[in-house]
Design a protein around this motif. Structure first.
Motif, PDB file in Angstrom:
ATOM      1  N   PRO A 159       0.830  -1.247   0.032  1.00  0.00           N
ATOM      2  CA  PRO A 159      -0.044  -0.024   0.088  1.00  0.00           C
ATOM      3  C   PRO A 159       0.908   1.367   0.026  1.00  0.00           C
ATOM      4  CG  PRO A 159      -0.893  -1.639   1.564  1.00  0.00           C
ATOM      5  CD  PRO A 159       0.577  -2.104   1.105  1.00  0.00           C
ATOM      6  N   THR A 160       0.567   2.268  -0.775  1.00  0.00           N
ATOM      7  CA  THR A 160       1.501   3.338  -1.073  1.00  0.00           C
ATOM      8  C   THR A 160       0.553   4.506  -1.225  1.00  0.00           C
ATOM      9  OG1 THR A 160       3.022   1.973  -2.103  1.00  0.00           O
ATOM     10  CG2 THR A 160       3.233   4.257  -2.572  1.00  0.00           C
ATOM     11  N   VAL A 161       0.875   5.483  -0.589  1.00  0.00           N
ATOM     12  CA  VAL A 161       0.045   6.758  -0.532  1.00  0.00           C
ATOM     13  C   VAL A 161       1.056   8.066  -1.356  1.00  0.00           C
ATOM     14  CG1 VAL A 161      -0.907   8.891   0.435  1.00  0.00           C
ATOM     15  CG2 VAL A 161      -1.280   6.403   1.374  1.00  0.00           C
ATOM     16  N   VAL A 162       0.727   8.628  -2.488  1.00  0.00           N
ATOM     17  CA  VAL A 162       1.371   9.680  -3.131  1.00  0.00           C
ATOM     18  C   VAL A 162       0.889  10.961  -2.960  1.00  0.00           C
ATOM     19  CG1 VAL A 162       2.573  10.267  -5.145  1.00  0.00           C
ATOM     20  CG2 VAL A 162       2.397   7.990  -4.987  1.00  0.00           C
ATOM     21  N   ASN A 163       1.537  11.953  -2.537  1.00  0.00           N
ATOM     22  CA  ASN A 163       0.856  13.367  -2.208  1.00  0.00           C
ATOM     23  C   ASN A 163       1.972  14.215  -2.829  1.00  0.00           C
ATOM     24  OD1 ASN A 163      -0.735  12.470   0.793  1.00  0.00           O
ATOM     25  ND2 ASN A 163      -1.729  13.128  -1.058  1.00  0.00           N
ATOM     26  N   ASN A 164       1.396  15.280  -3.105  1.00  0.00           N
ATOM     27  CA  ASN A 164       2.215  16.669  -3.744  1.00  0.00           C
ATOM     28  C   ASN A 164       2.928  17.262  -2.395  1.00  0.00           C
ATOM     29  OD1 ASN A 164       1.875  19.918  -3.979  1.00  0.00           O
ATOM     30  ND2 ASN A 164       3.018  18.742  -5.939  1.00  0.00           N
ATOM     31  N   VAL A 165       3.994  17.902  -2.652  1.00  0.00           N
ATOM     32  CA  VAL A 165       4.880  18.566  -1.821  1.00  0.00           C
ATOM     33  C   VAL A 165       3.900  19.714  -0.871  1.00  0.00           C
ATOM     34  CG1 VAL A 165       6.754  20.450  -1.347  1.00  0.00           C
ATOM     35  CG2 VAL A 165       7.151  18.464  -2.944  1.00  0.00           C
ATOM     36  N   GLU A 166       3.225  20.369  -1.716  1.00  0.00           N
ATOM     37  CA  GLU A 166       2.470  21.604  -0.942  1.00  0.00           C
ATOM     38  C   GLU A 166       1.363  20.986  -0.273  1.00  0.00           C
ATOM     39  OE1 GLU A 166      -0.143  25.303  -2.084  1.00  0.00           O
ATOM     40  OE2 GLU A 166       0.732  24.633  -3.527  1.00  0.00           O
ATOM     41  N   THR A 167       0.750  19.758  -0.700  1.00  0.00           N
ATOM     42  CA  THR A 167      -0.304  19.044   0.131  1.00  0.00           C
ATOM     43  C   THR A 167       0.228  18.528   1.408  1.00  0.00           C
ATOM     44  OG1 THR A 167      -1.111  18.208  -1.984  1.00  0.00           O
ATOM     45  CG2 THR A 167      -1.813  17.218  -0.132  1.00  0.00           C
ATOM     46  N   LEU A 168       1.441  18.004   1.458  1.00  0.00           N
ATOM     47  CA  LEU A 168       2.133  17.520   2.660  1.00  0.00           C
ATOM     48  C   LEU A 168       2.471  18.676   3.516  1.00  0.00           C
ATOM     49  CD1 LEU A 168       3.975  14.614   0.844  1.00  0.00           C
ATOM     50  CD2 LEU A 168       2.315  14.573   2.506  1.00  0.00           C
ATOM     51  N   CYS A 169       2.734  19.779   2.934  1.00  0.00           N
ATOM     52  CA  CYS A 169       3.184  20.870   3.773  1.00  0.00           C
ATOM     53  C   CYS A 169       2.063  21.613   4.453  1.00  0.00           C
ATOM     54  CB  CYS A 169       3.907  22.023   3.088  1.00  0.00           C
ATOM     55  SG  CYS A 169       5.855  21.516   2.645  1.00  0.00           S
ATOM     56  N   ASN A 170       0.900  21.273   4.037  1.00  0.00           N
ATOM     57  CA  ASN A 170      -0.424  21.826   4.687  1.00  0.00           C
ATOM     58  C   ASN A 170      -0.699  21.139   5.880  1.00  0.00           C
ATOM     59  OD1 ASN A 170      -2.541  23.892   3.460  1.00  0.00           O
ATOM     60  ND2 ASN A 170      -1.146  22.908   1.730  1.00  0.00           N
ATOM     61  N   VAL A 171      -0.258  19.745   6.103  1.00  0.00           N
ATOM     62  CA  VAL A 171      -0.880  18.913   7.245  1.00  0.00           C
ATOM     63  C   VAL A 171      -0.484  19.375   8.548  1.00  0.00           C
ATOM     64  CG1 VAL A 171      -0.584  16.477   7.822  1.00  0.00           C
ATOM     65  CG2 VAL A 171      -0.674  17.063   5.700  1.00  0.00           C
ATOM     66  N   PRO A 172       0.880  19.797   8.757  1.00  0.00           N
ATOM     67  CA  PRO A 172       1.303  20.384  10.236  1.00  0.00           C
ATOM     68  C   PRO A 172       0.314  21.133  10.824  1.00  0.00           C
ATOM     69  CG  PRO A 172       3.321  19.786   8.972  1.00  0.00           C
ATOM     70  CD  PRO A 172       2.178  19.968   8.065  1.00  0.00           C
ATOM     71  N   GLY A 173      -0.080  22.261   9.876  1.00  0.00           N
ATOM     72  CA  GLY A 173      -0.891  23.220  10.378  1.00  0.00           C
ATOM     73  C   GLY A 173      -2.313  22.909  10.729  1.00  0.00           C
ATOM     74  N   VAL A 174      -2.759  22.195   9.901  1.00  0.00           N
ATOM     75  CA  VAL A 174      -4.073  21.405   9.983  1.00  0.00           C
ATOM     76  C   VAL A 174      -4.057  20.752  11.156  1.00  0.00           C
ATOM     77  CG1 VAL A 174      -5.836  19.857   9.219  1.00  0.00           C
ATOM     78  CG2 VAL A 174      -4.421  21.283   7.685  1.00  0.00           C
ATOM     79  N   LEU A 175      -3.293  20.039  11.472  1.00  0.00           N
ATOM     80  CA  LEU A 175      -3.170  19.146  12.884  1.00  0.00           C
ATOM     81  C   LEU A 175      -2.953  19.910  14.158  1.00  0.00           C
ATOM     82  CD1 LEU A 175      -1.789  15.604  11.671  1.00  0.00           C
ATOM     83  CD2 LEU A 175      -3.988  16.565  11.575  1.00  0.00           C
ATOM     84  N   ARG A 176      -2.024  20.967  13.992  1.00  0.00           N
ATOM     85  CA  ARG A 176      -1.808  21.764  15.063  1.00  0.00           C
ATOM     86  C   ARG A 176      -2.886  22.774  15.581  1.00  0.00           C
ATOM     87  NH1 ARG A 176       1.399  21.830  19.523  1.00  0.00           N
ATOM     88  NH2 ARG A 176       2.761  23.730  19.563  1.00  0.00           N
ATOM     89  N   HIS A 177      -3.832  23.158  14.625  1.00  0.00           N
ATOM     90  CA  HIS A 177      -4.712  24.135  14.936  1.00  0.00           C
ATOM     91  C   HIS A 177      -6.012  23.800  14.480  1.00  0.00           C
ATOM     92  CE1 HIS A 177      -1.518  26.904  15.386  1.00  0.00           C
ATOM     93  NE2 HIS A 177      -0.889  26.716  14.342  1.00  0.00           N
ATOM     94  N   GLY A 178      -6.326  22.735  13.695  1.00  0.00           N
ATOM     95  CA  GLY A 178      -7.638  22.002  13.596  1.00  0.00           C
ATOM     96  C   GLY A 178      -8.316  22.422  12.328  1.00  0.00           C
ATOM     97  N   ALA A 179      -9.536  21.378  12.195  1.00  0.00           N
ATOM     98  CA  ALA A 179     -10.102  21.632  10.833  1.00  0.00           C
ATOM     99  C   ALA A 179     -10.684  23.022  10.783  1.00  0.00           C
ATOM    100  CB  ALA A 179     -10.926  20.284  10.766  1.00  0.00           C
ATOM    101  N   ASP A 180     -11.319  23.427  11.769  1.00  0.00           N
ATOM    102  CA  ASP A 180     -12.149  24.657  11.811  1.00  0.00           C
ATOM    103  C   ASP A 180     -11.319  25.808  11.400  1.00  0.00           C
ATOM    104  OD1 ASP A 180     -14.430  23.595  12.282  1.00  0.00           O
ATOM    105  OD2 ASP A 180     -14.518  23.616  14.245  1.00  0.00           O
ATOM    106  N   TRP A 181     -10.229  25.931  11.886  1.00  0.00           N
ATOM    107  CA  TRP A 181      -9.002  27.062  11.816  1.00  0.00           C
ATOM    108  C   TRP A 181      -8.686  26.914  10.353  1.00  0.00           C
ATOM    109  CZ3 TRP A 181      -4.099  25.865   9.974  1.00  0.00           C
ATOM    110  CH2 TRP A 181      -3.341  27.138   9.916  1.00  0.00           C
ATOM    111  N   TYR A 182      -8.600  25.907   9.807  1.00  0.00           N
ATOM    112  CA  TYR A 182      -7.921  25.733   8.550  1.00  0.00           C
ATOM    113  C   TYR A 182      -8.982  26.107   7.422  1.00  0.00           C
ATOM    114  CZ  TYR A 182      -5.594  23.562   4.210  1.00  0.00           C
ATOM    115  OH  TYR A 182      -5.435  23.313   2.957  1.00  0.00           O
ATOM    116  N   GLN A 183     -10.375  25.566   7.677  1.00  0.00           N
ATOM    117  CA  GLN A 183     -11.561  26.049   6.757  1.00  0.00           C
ATOM    118  C   GLN A 183     -11.713  27.661   6.828  1.00  0.00           C
ATOM    119  OE1 GLN A 183     -14.286  24.606   4.848  1.00  0.00           O
ATOM    120  NE2 GLN A 183     -12.567  23.199   4.437  1.00  0.00           N
ATOM    121  N   GLY A 184     -11.491  28.085   7.945  1.00  0.00           N
ATOM    122  CA  GLY A 184     -11.439  29.609   8.054  1.00  0.00           C
ATOM    123  C   GLY A 184     -10.556  30.427   7.337  1.00  0.00           C
TER     124      GLY A 184
END
Length: 446
Positions: A223-248
Motif C-alpha cells: 500500500p502506497t500513498v502519493v502526495n504533492n509537496v504543497e499538500t504535505l506541507c499543509n498537514v502540520p498546520g491542520v493538525l496543530r490548529h484544527g480543521a475549523d481553523w483551516y477552513q476559516g
C-alpha cells in the motif's frame, strides 16, 4: 540572493506573513536561505508530530477530511479521502509514503520554494502522513534538476534523523518512520503517480492500469500513498490548529479550505509567488504581479500550468479554486497563472506547448504516442502559413482522441485541454495559417 540565481520568489514580506494566516510561508526567512532545525523548532516546528503521535492515526485522517485539504499537485482530490482508502491493519504489511516532488509542469515553481527554504515543514508533513497511513518508509521523488532543493532536503533529513524526528520509536511513540531522497532522471511523466512508482522501483516510467490503485498495491506491491509537496506541507498546520481553523483561512471566498501558493509568470511586472486564501479572485493575483509589463493588454491566461485550458480577460473575476475554475471550462491545476499578452501569436504558443507534451510522452498509449507528434506537425504548418484546409478539424479530432478515458493517464488529456480551448477562443488566428491557393491567370481554362 539575486533573481538571476534564484527564480522562485515569494513576493510577501515577513510583516505580511503571520502564523495564523500563512501556514505555508510564515516561517520563511527574508534572505531566502534555508530554515534549519533549530530555527524551525523555535517556530513551533514538529509540534504537530508531538501531538499527533500520541493519538490515533484514524483521528488524523478524520481531521484531514473535515478540513477538506484538496491535493495541491493539480487534481484537487481530497487528501483525507485518499488516506482513508489505504489498506492498513490486520496482517497487511506496512507500506510507503511517497512525496511527488517531480515539479516539471511548465509554468510551475511553487514546490521548489518550499523544499529549498523550508524542508523541515515537508518532513514534518511526511511524518504525519506516514503515521496516518501506517507507512514504514517515506520517499521524496525529486526532480533531478532541483539541485539546491536536493541539498536542502538532504541536510534537513540528516538533521531530523540525528535529533530523533526520523528513525525508530519517534518521540517515544512506538512509531518508526524514515525518509529517503530519490532524484529522478528528468521525465515529466513521473508526475503521474503510478509512473513515478515504476520509476522509483527502477522500472521504465510508464503509467499503470488502475485498479489496483496505489493505496491497495503500489510500490513493490505494498500500500502506497502519493502526495504533492504543497499538500504535505499543509498537514502540520491542520493538525496543530484544527480543521475549523483551516477552513476559516479561506475567509468565505471558497468552500475549499486553507491557503494556496499562487503564482504568476509570463510578461508581468513582478512574477513570483504569494500565499493567499483559496478562492482569491484571479484579478487580485494579477494585480499583485503588477499587471502586464510594457503596457500590453491581456489576451488569455492559463490558471495552473501548461495542461490547463485558456481563459479570457473576462474570467479574471473568477475565484481561484478547483470547482469554480472547473465550471469555467479549465482546471485550477497547480494554481500558477501564465499570462498571454495581446501580441503573442497563439499558433506559435500552442506549437511550443504541444512540442513539450509530445517529447515527454512515455509512448505507452497510441493516441498519445502518435497523436501528439501529428498535432505538432499540423501546428508547425499553421505557424508557417502552410496549413491546409481541414487542418483545424484534424486538430479538433486529435484533441478528442487525446481526451479523458482514451489513455492510461492524464498526460494526453492535459495536452488536449490548452489545444481545445485555444481553437475555441482564437480560431481566426489558426485559420490565418491556412495557405490560400494562388489565383489563376485571367483567361486560363478550367
Amino acid at each position: 540572493m539575486s533573481a538571476a540565481v534564484y527564480h522562485s520568489r515569494l513576493r510577501q514580506s515577513a510583516e505580511e506573513r503571520r502564523a495564523e494566516t500563512h501556514p505555508l510561508t510564515w516561517r520563511l526567512r527574508e534572505d531566502g536561505e534555508r530554515v534549519g532545525l533549530a530555527e524551525y523548532l523555535d517556530k513551533d516546528g514538529y509540534g504537530a508530530v508531538r501531538e499527533a503521535l500520541a493519538g490515533d492515526p484514524e483521528a488524523v485522517i478524520a481531521t484531514m477530511k473535515t478540513a477538506n485539504v484538496r491535493g495541491r499537485g493539480g487534481a484537487g482530490f481530497s487528501a483525507g479521502t485518499k488516506w482513508g482508502l489505504t489498506l492498513t491493519g490486520g496482517d497487511l504489511p506496512r507500506g510507503y509514503l511517497v512525496c511527488n516532488a517531480d515539479e516539471m509542469e511548465p509554468g510551475t515553481f511553487k514546490d521548489r520554494l518550499l523544499m529549498e527554504q523550508l524542508p523541515h515543514l515537508l518532513i514534518e508533513g511526511m511524518i504525519l502522513a506516514g503515521f496516518a497511513n501506517r507507512s514504514r518508509q517515506g520517499y521524496v521523488f525529486l526532480r533531478g534538476e532541483y539541485r539546491r532543493a536536493a541539498r536542502a532536503l538532504g541536510q534537513a533529513i540528516d538533521e531530523a534523523r540525528e535529533a530523533g524526528w526520523l528513525g525508530g520509536d519517534i518521540g517515544g511513540s512506538g512509531f518508526d518512520f524514515d525518509i529517503a531522497l530519490h532524484t529522478g532522471a528528468g521525465r515529466y511523466i513521473c508526475g503521474e503517480e503510478t509512473a513515478l512508482i515504476n520509476s522509483l522501483e527502477g522500472r521504465r516510467a510508464n503509467p499503470r492500469a488502475k485498479p489496483p490503485f496505489p493505496g491497495q498495491s503500489g510500490a513493490w506491491g505494498k500500500p502506497t500513498v502519493v502526495n504533492n509537496v504543497e499538500t504535505l506541507c499543509n498537514v502540520p498546520g491542520v493538525l496543530r490548529h484544527g480543521a475549523d481553523w483551516y477552513q476559516g483561512l479561506s475567509g468565505g471566498l471558497s468552500e475549499d479550505g486553507g491557503t494556496k501558493l499562487f503564482g504568476v509568470s509570463g510578461r508581468v511586472a513582478r512574477p513570483g509567488l504569494w500565499e493567499l486564501p483559496m478562492g482569491t479572485p484571479a484579478a487580485e493575483l494579477l494585480d499583485r504581479a503588477g499587471g502586464l509589463a510594457g503596457g500590453r493588454d491581456l489576451k488569455a491566461w492559463l490558471p495552473g500550468g501548461a495542461s490547463t485550458g485558456f481563459l479570457l480577460p473576462e474570467h479574471l473575476a473568477l475565484a481561484l479554486d478547483f470547482d469554480t475554475i472547473g465550471r469555467a471550462g479549465s482546471r485550477l491545476g497547480t494554481g500558477l497563472m501564465t499570462v498571454v499578452p495581446d501580441d503573442q501569436p497563439m499558433p506559435a504558443l500552442l506549437r511550443n506547448l504541444e512540442t513539450f507534451f509530445a517529447r515527454e510522452s512515455c509512448g505507452w498509449c497510441t493516441p498519445c504516442r502518435e497523436g501528439l507528434p501529428w498535432t505538432v506537425r499540423l501546428l508547425e504548418a499553421l505557424e508557417r502559413g502552410e496549413g491546409e484546409p481541414g487542418d483545424l478539424e484534424r486538430l479538433e479530432s486529435l484533441a478528442r482522441d487525446l481526451g479523458p478515458g482514451r489513455t492510461f493517464c492524464a498526460h494526453a488529456p492535459g495536452a488536449a485541454m490548452p489545444l481545445e480551448s485555444a481553437l475555441t477562443h482564437f480560431r481566426e488566428e489558426f485559420e490565418a495559417g491556412i495557405a490560400r491557393p494562388a489565383p489563376r491567370p485571367v483567361g486560363e481554362e478550367g
